[in-house]
Design an enzyme around this catalytic site. Sequence first.
Site, short mmCIF file in Angstrom:
data_model
loop_
_atom_site.label_atom_id
_atom_site.label_comp_id
_atom_site.label_asym_id
_atom_site.label_seq_id
_atom_site.Cartn_x
_atom_site.Cartn_y
_atom_site.Cartn_z
N SER A 6 0.80 -1.21 0.00
CA SER A 6 0.00 0.00 0.00
C SER A 6 0.85 1.27 0.00
O SER A 6 1.49 1.59 -1.00
CB SER A 6 -0.96 -0.04 1.20
OG SER A 6 -1.96 0.94 1.08
N ASP A 43 9.93 5.82 -10.28
CA ASP A 43 9.50 6.53 -11.49
C ASP A 43 10.26 7.82 -11.70
O ASP A 43 10.55 8.20 -12.85
CB ASP A 43 7.99 6.80 -11.42
CG ASP A 43 7.16 5.53 -11.55
OD1 ASP A 43 7.71 4.52 -12.03
OD2 ASP A 43 5.97 5.55 -11.17
N LYS A 96 -0.85 -4.27 -3.17
CA LYS A 96 -2.11 -3.68 -2.70
C LYS A 96 -2.22 -2.25 -3.25
O LYS A 96 -1.59 -1.34 -2.75
CB LYS A 96 -2.17 -3.66 -1.18
CG LYS A 96 -3.45 -3.03 -0.63
CD LYS A 96 -3.43 -3.00 0.89
CE LYS A 96 -4.67 -2.30 1.42
NZ LYS A 96 -4.70 -0.86 1.11
#
Length: 728
Positions: free
Chosen positions: A481, A492, A506
């Site tokens: 999560s 990224d 998740k």
Amino acid sequence: MDIKSFQEMLKKLFLALFIAAAVACSANPRVKLDEGSGALRPNAKQEIITKDLVALLEKAHYKKVPFDDSLSSVVFDLYLKNLDQGKNYFLQSDIDSFEPYRKVLLNDLKNGDLSAMFHVYNVYRKRFNEQLKYAISQIDKKYDFTKEESFVYDREKLAWFKTEAEAQESWRKRIKYDLLNLKLSSTGKEGEETKNKKTLKERYQNLLSQENTSNNYDAFQIMMNAFTGAIDPHTNYFTPEDAQRFNESMARSFEGIGAQLMMDNEVVKVMRIVPGGPAFRDKTLKQDDRIIAVAQGDGEFVDVVGWRLGNVVSKIKGPKGTTVRLKVIPAGQELTSAPKIISLVRDKIVDEEQSAKKEVKEVKGADGKTYKIGVIKVPGFYLNFKEMQAGNPDYKSTTRDVRRILDTLKQEKVDAVLMDLRANGGGSLIEAVELTGLFIKSGPVVQVRDPNNRVEINNDEDESISWEGPLGVLIDRFSASASEIFAAAIQDYGRGIIIGTQSYGKGTVQSAVAMDQFISRADRLLLSARDKTNEASNVDESMPQGAPKFGQINFTTFKFYRINGSSTQHKGVTPDIEFPMIYAADKFGESSEKAALPWDQIKSSSYNPYADLSAIKPALIKKHNERMKTSTEYKYLLDDIEAFNKREGETSVSLQETKLKKEREDQDAKNRDRVNARRQLKGLPAIAKGQALPRMDNDFIEDESLDIMADFIELKPAVHNQVAASAK
């Protein structure tokens, strides 16, 4: 998205929700609730909560699953699994008698009718009591440990017991296995067989006692989570007591005496004293002390022996500045001993052991230089939302703790920072965004999509950077999560190197909402009227101070996506440098959950990477692989994975003493050889057979991650200059 915007999105979603008017909760004609004086029964509050909870999730849950017979069947199967996953108690005849409920269970819940589910629970309790009482009655019998037979300890994939005799035969083998375990760990002295049988009796009697103290809220919790789990594995209902416990864990703080408690043979025992709390400062209450009575201030003592743990905890906890007195039997003394009285003034407790911590490690690089790496262990993404809203300048949060740690690490002149998010199950979405902001100047961190497919971008608006230097993020299969949001954003942006194994997967956001706001005025009037009639029900739980009266629902309201548009759902985050995964993806993680949402992707957000690490990743991987070729610890890791997978496939164990003893001796010898190999590398003497094996504080994954960080520093200093330039 800032906190205010997030709340506004949630508010708009709930404004569209229509809670149906209250209807009378008629009893299910298929079920007779009067099952004896010891039977658990639903109360009016639970029936109303059920009806309104079903209406809420049908309209507002992110996953638009049809509330039909198919879902009802899933709820039915999950409820039985939650009650008796190991198939140790129910008989096939019980399961057959429940079958008429399969297709109508969900419709019952829509009407607030819990009679079928309580009937199933009462049958479970009956079987539980029968099997445990039978087991206790068989302990004193003679058992032949030379006979070749085996005990199936994992019956999940087997059929239910066909007869009572089949169930008793399984329990006979369980008793024999438990006694054999105790025998193999004994010294062989005279009288130990009698002692072992006494120990096992006490163990089974304690299980029996704990089950007999369960109440209708324990049953209700299991029922509601069978319903919510059928929709989504991360949607959960919490009773008022459990809601308070969950919220305190998120805040990492509470008000009380600072002691973690547990049940031990119907008596509450101190499991741990929380550093810094009133009990820690007073030094009178000790670990393993037993609490037998509680008094508020100068009030009278209330005997709490035999009470449920949650009810004792609610008596001991209380507002800061108030006094609680405890009658305590010191550790090691008999319960018949005279108790000592301890008076403590409650205070705010901050559990620092569950907060972010730092450690500075030194590692020698391939160039011969010694580098200092600051390792920050983050166990969760916590936020004391209540105190933040109240304007407390010292509210507790992950980001605030890590920012202070980074300031300290800069003063210690570390060369790089490694964020350790292993086993970090996530927490606050807000904290995931703000923690990322400590390492980037500004920009999008995560994209959030609501049930109507509207996408909002959560941005870091703070242009300051707390750490501009080399950064690594360590994750594993249980990083989930919020951990995945942070790791994905760092990856990224090219802000750092991700190390470890594929994360949990998740990719959903849960909102924690008090059910109180969804209970209609008509339902409240109905509840008040039914309370006045003194409807037959089990005793309502004691209400913890500040807890929501009708409990709390944590349900999936949004799905999040990386800034590159990919969901982390199912797939998780794949590290730049991977270690072999101990836990198989089909058994651990989101991909193992049948009711989990699928993976998908949306349009990428607009962001500017800080650096392009693609050119140096192959070199980092090559150096890592070269070390692994000669690493003893890496070989041990592969051995552990092989052994773990082998154990996962086993469901039974031998009950022949010589065979089981040899298996354990062989495993002990293997463990000793491994410990001695490690000790030899450190110049320590070997541990002889029969000597206790010392604990080896060995974290191979962290050690290799530090070497990777040293490589990272050496390979591309220009990358770090580029990051620093981007921050300006």
